[in-house]
Design an enzyme around this catalytic site. Structure first.
Site, PDB file in Angstrom:
ATOM      1  N   ASP A  71       0.996  -1.090   0.089  1.00 58.80           N
ATOM      2  CA  ASP A  71       0.167  -0.159  -0.130  1.00 58.80           C
ATOM      3  C   ASP A  71       1.200   1.118  -0.062  1.00 58.80           C
ATOM      4  O   ASP A  71       1.296   1.639   1.087  1.00 58.80           O
ATOM      5  CB  ASP A  71      -0.840   0.014   1.136  1.00 58.80           C
ATOM      6  N   ASN A 113       1.962   8.627  -0.091  1.00 59.34           N
ATOM      7  CA  ASN A 113       2.911   9.590  -0.400  1.00 59.34           C
ATOM      8  C   ASN A 113       3.820   9.820   0.649  1.00 59.34           C
ATOM      9  O   ASN A 113       5.041  10.242   0.346  1.00 59.34           O
ATOM     10  CB  ASN A 113       2.102  11.068  -0.393  1.00 59.34           C
ATOM     11  N   ILE A 138       4.952   3.355   3.311  1.00 58.84           N
ATOM     12  CA  ILE A 138       4.283   2.414   2.273  1.00 58.84           C
ATOM     13  C   ILE A 138       4.194   1.258   3.381  1.00 58.84           C
ATOM     14  O   ILE A 138       5.078   0.807   4.316  1.00 58.84           O
ATOM     15  CB  ILE A 138       5.573   1.683   1.549  1.00 58.84           C
ATOM     16  N   ASP A 164      -5.774   3.671  -3.821  1.00 59.09           N
ATOM     17  CA  ASP A 164      -6.120   3.433  -2.331  1.00 59.09           C
ATOM     18  C   ASP A 164      -7.503   3.626  -2.123  1.00 59.09           C
ATOM     19  O   ASP A 164      -7.931   2.672  -0.955  1.00 59.09           O
ATOM     20  CB  ASP A 164      -5.062   4.231  -1.661  1.00 59.09           C
ATOM     21  N   ARG A 165      -8.260   4.672  -2.375  1.00 57.90           N
ATOM     22  CA  ARG A 165      -9.573   5.074  -2.159  1.00 57.90           C
ATOM     23  C   ARG A 165     -10.559   3.804  -2.679  1.00 57.90           C
ATOM     24  O   ARG A 165     -11.282   3.409  -1.957  1.00 57.90           O
ATOM     25  CB  ARG A 165      -9.820   6.213  -2.726  1.00 57.90           C
ATOM     26  N   THR A 168       1.796  26.283  24.634  1.00 54.17           N
ATOM     27  CA  THR A 168       1.661  26.356  23.110  1.00 54.17           C
ATOM     28  C   THR A 168       1.478  24.820  22.673  1.00 54.17           C
ATOM     29  O   THR A 168       0.798  24.805  21.926  1.00 54.17           O
ATOM     30  CB  THR A 168       2.796  27.042  22.544  1.00 54.17           C
TER      31      THR A 168
END
Length: 263
Positions: free
Chosen positions: A9, A12, A15, A112-113, A190
């Site tokens: 899989d 970006n 993997i 992937d989708r 913060t």
């Protein structure tokens, strides 16, 4: 049973690599996506992973890959040919996902989708409406109605948002997103302000979007979470009916066995 499939899989940023047989995904590993490495670099990493899992290249029947990084594909092909030596099947090029694709331009949908939507449909056939929320570099929310992929939503992922925040705002630091609180509290530092803002902000965003999208699907629709940040959202929100870290690998596994008669 001995694993006989090597699954990829390719996202970006990372993997996800899985080993599987006819019944299940047995184990998985994660590598960083590095299109600048050589085929030997990647091949040696694969050999190391196989050795760690106690699997020999000769015992593998096939490799199955889903990729959203076109530039990585030639590298993967060469590494598999040299170090694994079994057929490589790629979603889109060699394997078709058996869902009705309702996108205006079907080729635009990331592999992937589609694989995630397909895996969800096969795992939960009793629910006509499904939402698949995948946390990666981007967050995608994909809608499934019966055997149709309806499309979905895309927006920056939590770590992408954090990177942009620290890059564009000089005084805001990068922080980890490990939040143990059950509810957001006014941050007195913060770091806490960013942590709670991002984690609970994304939880509320997914809750609200899921609620609105479910109205457009036949009920009762189920919401599935996957990807690296899904477990963090599940700790602070009841939005997911199921969290499935290996959903895409499971989709690749099922896709191979369902479609292998075509090989």
């Amino acid at each position: 049973m001995q694993p006989e499939l090597l699954l990829f899989d390719i996202g970006n940023t990372s993997i996800k690599i899985g080993l599987a047989h006819e019944r299940q995904v047995v184990t998985s590993y994660t590598l960083r996506t590095d299109a600048g490495q050589t085929a030997d670099d990647l091949g040696l990493k694969l050999a190391t992973l196989l050795g760690h899992a106690g699997v020999t290249p000769q015992s593998l029947r096939a490799c199955v890959a889903s990729s959203v990084v076109p530039g990585f594909d030639p590298l993967l092909r060469e590494a598999v040919a040299r170090y694994v030596d079994c057929p490589l099947y790629r979603v889109g090029a060699d394997l078709s996902v058996p869902l009705e694709n309702r996108y205006e331009r079907p080729a635009e949908v990331g592999a992937d989708r589609l694989v995630g939507a397909y895996a969800a449909r096969r795992l939960y056939p009793e629910f006509p409406g499904l939402l698949v929320v995948d946390f990666g570099t981007a967050v995608t929310i994909d809608c499934v109605n019966g055997n149709a992929y309806m499309g979905g939503l895309i927006f920056p992922g939590p770590r992408t948002a954090l990177s942009a925040l620290s890059r564009e705002a000089a005084k805001l630091p990068r922080v980890n997103l490990d939040v143990r609180a059950d509810e957001p509290t006014p941050g007195r530092s913060t770091a806490t302000s960013i942590q709670h803002g991002l984690v609970f902000g994304f939880a509320c965003m997914v809750e609200g979007l899921a609620q609105r999208l479910k109205r457009q699907l036949p009920g009762p629709a189920r919401v599935l979470g996957t990807g690296g940040f899904a477990a963090s959202i599940a700790r602070v929100s009841p939005v997911f009916d199921h969290v499935l870290p290996a959903l895409l690998l499971e989709g690749l596994r099922r896709l191979y066995y369902e479609e292998r008669t075509a090989f």
